[in-house]
Scaffold this motif. Structure first.
Motif, PDB file in Angstrom:
ATOM      1  N   SER A 118       0.826  -1.121   0.051  1.00 37.05           N
ATOM      2  CA  SER A 118      -0.103   0.024   0.098  1.00 37.05           C
ATOM      3  C   SER A 118       0.731   1.316   0.096  1.00 37.05           C
ATOM      4  O   SER A 118       0.513   2.318  -0.268  1.00 37.05           O
ATOM      5  N   SER A 119       2.205   1.073   0.219  1.00 30.48           N
ATOM      6  CA  SER A 119       3.317   2.275   0.409  1.00 30.48           C
ATOM      7  C   SER A 119       4.537   1.704   0.241  1.00 30.48           C
ATOM      8  O   SER A 119       4.381   0.368   0.546  1.00 30.48           O
ATOM      9  N   LEU A 120       5.481   2.321   0.322  1.00 26.86           N
ATOM     10  CA  LEU A 120       7.063   1.757   0.363  1.00 26.86           C
ATOM     11  C   LEU A 120       7.043   1.068   1.662  1.00 26.86           C
ATOM     12  O   LEU A 120       8.118   0.168   1.781  1.00 26.86           O
ATOM     13  N   THR A 121       6.593   1.512   2.602  1.00 28.70           N
ATOM     14  CA  THR A 121       6.878   0.821   4.152  1.00 28.70           C
ATOM     15  C   THR A 121       5.762  -0.100   4.598  1.00 28.70           C
ATOM     16  O   THR A 121       5.861  -0.680   5.600  1.00 28.70           O
ATOM     17  N   SER A 122       4.763  -0.385   3.823  1.00 26.34           N
ATOM     18  CA  SER A 122       3.685  -1.161   4.287  1.00 26.34           C
ATOM     19  C   SER A 122       3.349  -2.238   3.087  1.00 26.34           C
ATOM     20  O   SER A 122       2.769  -1.837   1.912  1.00 26.34           O
ATOM     21  N   GLY A 123       3.560  -3.388   3.534  1.00 31.69           N
ATOM     22  CA  GLY A 123       3.284  -4.510   2.534  1.00 31.69           C
ATOM     23  C   GLY A 123       3.307  -5.907   3.096  1.00 31.69           C
ATOM     24  O   GLY A 123       3.570  -6.170   4.214  1.00 31.69           O
ATOM     25  N   LEU A 124       2.567  -6.733   2.245  1.00 29.88           N
ATOM     26  CA  LEU A 124       2.586  -8.177   2.228  1.00 29.88           C
ATOM     27  C   LEU A 124       3.156  -8.918   1.227  1.00 29.88           C
ATOM     28  O   LEU A 124       3.035  -8.627   0.110  1.00 29.88           O
ATOM     29  N   ALA A 125       3.979 -10.086   1.930  1.00 31.20           N
ATOM     30  CA  ALA A 125       4.671 -10.930   1.092  1.00 31.20           C
ATOM     31  C   ALA A 125       4.060 -12.365   1.410  1.00 31.20           C
ATOM     32  O   ALA A 125       4.323 -12.675   2.493  1.00 31.20           O
ATOM     33  N   ALA A 126       3.936 -13.284   0.253  1.00 31.50           N
ATOM     34  CA  ALA A 126       3.288 -14.568   0.423  1.00 31.50           C
ATOM     35  C   ALA A 126       4.589 -15.444  -0.056  1.00 31.50           C
ATOM     36  O   ALA A 126       4.967 -15.460  -1.155  1.00 31.50           O
ATOM     37  N   THR A 127       4.942 -16.866   0.772  1.00 32.31           N
ATOM     38  CA  THR A 127       5.872 -17.602   0.382  1.00 32.31           C
ATOM     39  C   THR A 127       5.234 -18.846  -0.173  1.00 32.31           C
ATOM     40  O   THR A 127       4.128 -19.038   0.148  1.00 32.31           O
ATOM     41  N   LYS A 128       6.067 -19.577  -0.868  1.00 29.13           N
ATOM     42  CA  LYS A 128       5.297 -20.935  -1.400  1.00 29.13           C
ATOM     43  C   LYS A 128       5.524 -21.830  -0.473  1.00 29.13           C
ATOM     44  O   LYS A 128       4.630 -22.904  -0.505  1.00 29.13           O
ATOM     45  N   SER A 129       5.778 -21.656   0.819  1.00 28.60           N
ATOM     46  CA  SER A 129       5.814 -22.372   2.007  1.00 28.60           C
ATOM     47  C   SER A 129       4.862 -22.101   3.190  1.00 28.60           C
ATOM     48  O   SER A 129       5.222 -22.315   4.156  1.00 28.60           O
ATOM     49  N   ASP A 130       3.684 -21.568   2.510  1.00 28.85           N
ATOM     50  CA  ASP A 130       2.740 -21.282   3.736  1.00 28.85           C
ATOM     51  C   ASP A 130       3.130 -20.257   4.726  1.00 28.85           C
ATOM     52  O   ASP A 130       2.470 -20.432   5.937  1.00 28.85           O
ATOM     53  N   TYR A 131       3.962 -18.992   4.338  1.00 25.64           N
ATOM     54  CA  TYR A 131       3.980 -17.958   5.363  1.00 25.64           C
ATOM     55  C   TYR A 131       3.739 -16.753   4.615  1.00 25.64           C
ATOM     56  O   TYR A 131       3.751 -16.614   3.516  1.00 25.64           O
ATOM     57  N   ILE A 132       3.143 -16.016   5.413  1.00 19.35           N
ATOM     58  CA  ILE A 132       2.948 -14.621   5.011  1.00 19.35           C
ATOM     59  C   ILE A 132       3.666 -13.498   5.797  1.00 19.35           C
ATOM     60  O   ILE A 132       3.696 -13.666   7.036  1.00 19.35           O
ATOM     61  N   LEU A 133       4.294 -12.786   5.197  1.00 22.19           N
ATOM     62  CA  LEU A 133       5.256 -11.386   5.925  1.00 22.19           C
ATOM     63  C   LEU A 133       4.494 -10.478   5.684  1.00 22.19           C
ATOM     64  O   LEU A 133       4.112  -9.984   4.616  1.00 22.19           O
ATOM     65  N   LYS A 134       4.818  -9.493   6.899  1.00 26.09           N
ATOM     66  CA  LYS A 134       4.422  -8.349   6.913  1.00 26.09           C
ATOM     67  C   LYS A 134       5.273  -7.474   7.131  1.00 26.09           C
ATOM     68  O   LYS A 134       6.175  -7.731   7.908  1.00 26.09           O
TER      69      LYS A 134
END
Length: 135
Positions: A118-134
């Motif tokens: 949503s901005s340069l400092t706020s995001g989500l990332a999903a991995t292939k191994s069932d992790y979501i990073l924030k």
């Protein structure tokens, strides 16, 4: 709406698993594509010519996704390393940095598959191994 094939001028395909797996464009004709095991390419002329993105400091062999912020001139490339898992690199102010993901992804199958910001400092990332990073 009519779809037309774009030029791949400047893109080198290695063979095998060279699938185009992500596309990110701004309204000004700047854009990025990610080729599995082939790298990340950028265009400044709406896809007429492509240039390989270089200079990353990480050991990323398997790029998967890119997120671009045209107003800031910044972008993120994420995927997996050659001998380690998830990696996110950021290009900002002509400098590359590798993100601290807060955990050890030692398995190369644990690569980042998708990102959304949503901005340069706020995001989500999903991995292939069932992790979501924030961030």
């Amino acid at each position: 709406m009519t779809w037309n094939q774009m030029s791949l001028n400047g893109i080198t395909f290695q063979g095998g698993n060279d699938d185009i797996i992500d596309v990110e464009f701004s309204s000004s004709g700047e854009g990025y594509i990610v080729i599995d095991q082939g790298g990340v390419y950028t265009t400044t002329n709406s896809g007429i010519n492509w240039t390989l993105v270089t200079g990353q400091t990480s050991n990323m062999c398997f790029p998967q996704t890119v997120s671009y912020f045209p107003s800031a001139g910044s972008y993120f490339i994420a995927g997996g390393g050659c001998f380690e898992g998830a990696i996110i690199d950021q290009y900002d102010n002509n400098t590359w940095t590798t993100a601290n993901l807060g955990m050890n992804f030692s398995n190369s199958q644990h690569k980042v598959q998708e990102m959304s910001f949503s901005s340069l400092t706020s995001g989500l990332a999903a991995t292939k191994s069932d992790y979501i990073l924030k961030t």
